[in-house]
Every structure is written in structure tokens, then in C-alpha cells.
Design an enzyme around this catalytic site. Structure first.
Site, PDB file in Angstrom:
ATOM      1  N   TYR A   1      46.805  32.474  55.450  1.00 34.31           N
ATOM      2  CA  TYR A   1      45.684  31.385  55.572  1.00 34.31           C
ATOM      3  C   TYR A   1      44.663  31.491  54.568  1.00 34.31           C
ATOM      4  CZ  TYR A   1      42.034  28.488  57.468  1.00 34.31           C
ATOM      5  OH  TYR A   1      41.090  27.475  57.307  1.00 34.31           O
ATOM      6  N   HIS A   2      44.250  30.400  54.012  1.00 34.58           N
ATOM      7  CA  HIS A   2      43.205  30.344  53.243  1.00 34.58           C
ATOM      8  C   HIS A   2      42.038  29.316  53.711  1.00 34.58           C
ATOM      9  CE1 HIS A   2      44.792  33.135  50.302  1.00 34.58           C
ATOM     10  NE2 HIS A   2      45.795  32.042  49.901  1.00 34.58           N
TER      11      HIS A   2
ATOM     12  N   ILE B   1      47.314  40.806  50.898  1.00 30.17           N
ATOM     13  CA  ILE B   1      47.369  40.800  49.433  1.00 30.17           C
ATOM     14  C   ILE B   1      48.929  40.433  49.195  1.00 30.17           C
ATOM     15  CG2 ILE B   1      47.818  42.599  47.439  1.00 30.17           C
ATOM     16  CD1 ILE B   1      45.747  44.283  48.725  1.00 30.17           C
ATOM     17  N   GLY B   2      49.076  39.482  48.113  1.00 30.00           N
ATOM     18  CA  GLY B   2      50.400  39.282  47.908  1.00 30.00           C
ATOM     19  C   GLY B   2      50.336  38.982  46.329  1.00 30.00           C
TER      20      GLY B   2
ATOM     21  N   PHE C   1      44.513  38.619  46.292  1.00 35.30           N
ATOM     22  CA  PHE C   1      44.069  38.881  47.680  1.00 35.30           C
ATOM     23  C   PHE C   1      43.121  38.005  48.245  1.00 35.30           C
ATOM     24  CE2 PHE C   1      40.859  40.790  44.617  1.00 35.30           C
ATOM     25  CZ  PHE C   1      39.707  40.229  45.202  1.00 35.30           C
TER      26      PHE C   1
ATOM     27  N   CYS D   1      51.203  37.191  57.759  1.00 35.34           N
ATOM     28  CA  CYS D   1      51.783  38.509  57.426  1.00 35.34           C
ATOM     29  C   CYS D   1      53.244  38.958  57.671  1.00 35.34           C
ATOM     30  CB  CYS D   1      50.926  39.714  57.489  1.00 35.34           C
ATOM     31  SG  CYS D   1      48.935  39.246  57.022  1.00 35.34           S
TER      32      CYS D   1
END
Length: 211
Positions: free
Chosen positions: A79-80, A148-149, A161, A178
Site C-alpha cells: 500500500y502507498h 522493499i520491491g 522502498f 507482502c
């Protein structure tokens, strides 16, 4: 950890699709050696992003009204939203360094930044057969504070990140983050009682030698 100075770009709130277009352009510039290694710090309006392996059962109920966007990075659902610091890393890796090595470096630099902000944190190794524990976790409460992706293309990294600073954590509970149903997502404000986005940006930039 090797010295790796980065050029810093800073923005406030940038739409996710717009950011992806610019990131793709930055990656192309780095692949052609038209720009130096770069850290782009920004935030996004509310959005869920999913990797290619994210199961449909992990997605949020559509009635929540938050868009879901498929992305090319590694990892699963993230989520952002406002109050979260996102960092995109456009870095040309050395010939002896792969993306897994660089993700470990990113984890350690973020652990350093959180330590400077007063929050003991750690990276974790993934036990065999478990969901990847990529990211950063608080030492005292065992909660996940940074996702982190990343991926690499023609030797250059992209994506990065997401560090929860002082935003609303509720949307994390509306989906499976995640790939871990029991993960407890946290923020600097939740752990420390207070958080300053400006201070976090400064600490993160310093940890990545970015200016």
C-alpha cells in the site's frame, strides 16, 4: 558497504502512474549513461500495487475505493499513501553485484537511517520455504515498517522502498500485505509517538549518500 553516492531528486505527492512513466525515463537515461545513480524521494496518493505473483485473495475489497495497480517490481501487495516516504533507486550495479545483493544493501542503509531517527530496526533472513522477508522490521515490537520491491533491467535497478512515517495505517488491514496474512505494519509515529517527514527525508538521503 561500498561507497555509492547518489543524486537526489525530491517531490511531494506524485500520482503512481505518472511516477512510473518518469521512473522508466530515468532508468533509460541511466542505462545510456546520460545521468548518474539516482534516489528519487516522493509520496503517492492512496494506491495498492501488486506484483506478478500476488494472489487474487490478497487484494482488497473493491468497495474500499482505493485503486489496485499491477507493477513490474518484485514482491507482492504493498500500500502507498500520504504520510509514507517512497524511494525509487535508479542505480547501475557493478558486474559482481546482483539485485539480491543490492536489496540487502538497501535494507542495511534503511536500518541505519531508522537508527539515526531513534528507532532500532533490522533486516531479516528468509527461512527456507517461507514468504520472502525482504524489508525492514522494528527490533523491539517485531513489526514491519519498510517494504522493499525492486527489479533490474540491463544492469540498472528500478522501484525501491516504502517507509511508513505518519500516515493512516488502516488500509494495510484491508488487504494481505507482502504475502503475509499475519504481518503487523507499523510507522514511525506508531513506534515513537511522533514523526517528521522532513527529518525522515534528511536521514534517508544521508544513509544513501544522496545529495
Amino acid at each position: 558497504m561500498r561507497a555509492r553516492p547518489l543524486t537526489l531528486i525530491q517531490d511531494d505527492l506524485v500520482d503512481y502512474d505518472t511516477a512510473m512513466e518518469r521512473m522508466t525515463d530515468l532508468v533509460g537515461q541511466r542505462q545510456r549513461d546520460e545521468r548518474p545513480d539516482t534516489l528519487w524521494l516522493l509520496s503517492h496518493p492512496s494506491v495498492y500495487t501488486v506484483g506478478r505473483r500476488t494472489p487474487l485473495t490478497h487484494l482488497p475489497d473493491p468497495t474500499r475505493g482505493i485503486p489496485v495497480v499491477e507493477t513490474g517490481r518484485g514482491g507482492q501487495l504493498t500500500y502507498h499513501g500520504p504520510g509514507q516516504l517512497v524511494g525509487y533507486l535508479i542505480v547501475k550495479l557493478d558486474q559482481d553485484q546482483g539485485i539480491v545483493d543490492y536489496v540487502r544493501e538497501v535494507e542495511l542503509r534503511l536500518v541505519e537511517a531508522l537508527g539515526k531517527l531513534g528507532l532500532p530496526a533490522e533486516r531479516r533472513d528468509t527461512p527456507p520455504g517461507s514468504e520472502l522477508l525482504t524489508g525492514v522490521w522494528t527490533v523491539e515490537t517485531g513489526r514491519k515498517i519498510i517494504s522493499i520491491g525492486m527489479r533490474q533491467s540491463r544492469g540498472v535497478t528500478s522501484h525501491g522502498f516504502a517507509l511508513n512515517v505518519d500516515g493512516d495505517l488502516t488500509p494495510w488491514n484491508w488487504a494481505i500485505a507482502c504475502g503475509m496474512p499475519d504481518v503487523d505494519m507499523t510507522s514511525l509515529r506508531r513506534e515513537l509517538g511522533t514523526a517528521s517527514m522532513d527529518e525522515v527525508r534528511t536521514a534517508v538521503a544521508a544513509a544513501f549518500e544522496a545529495s
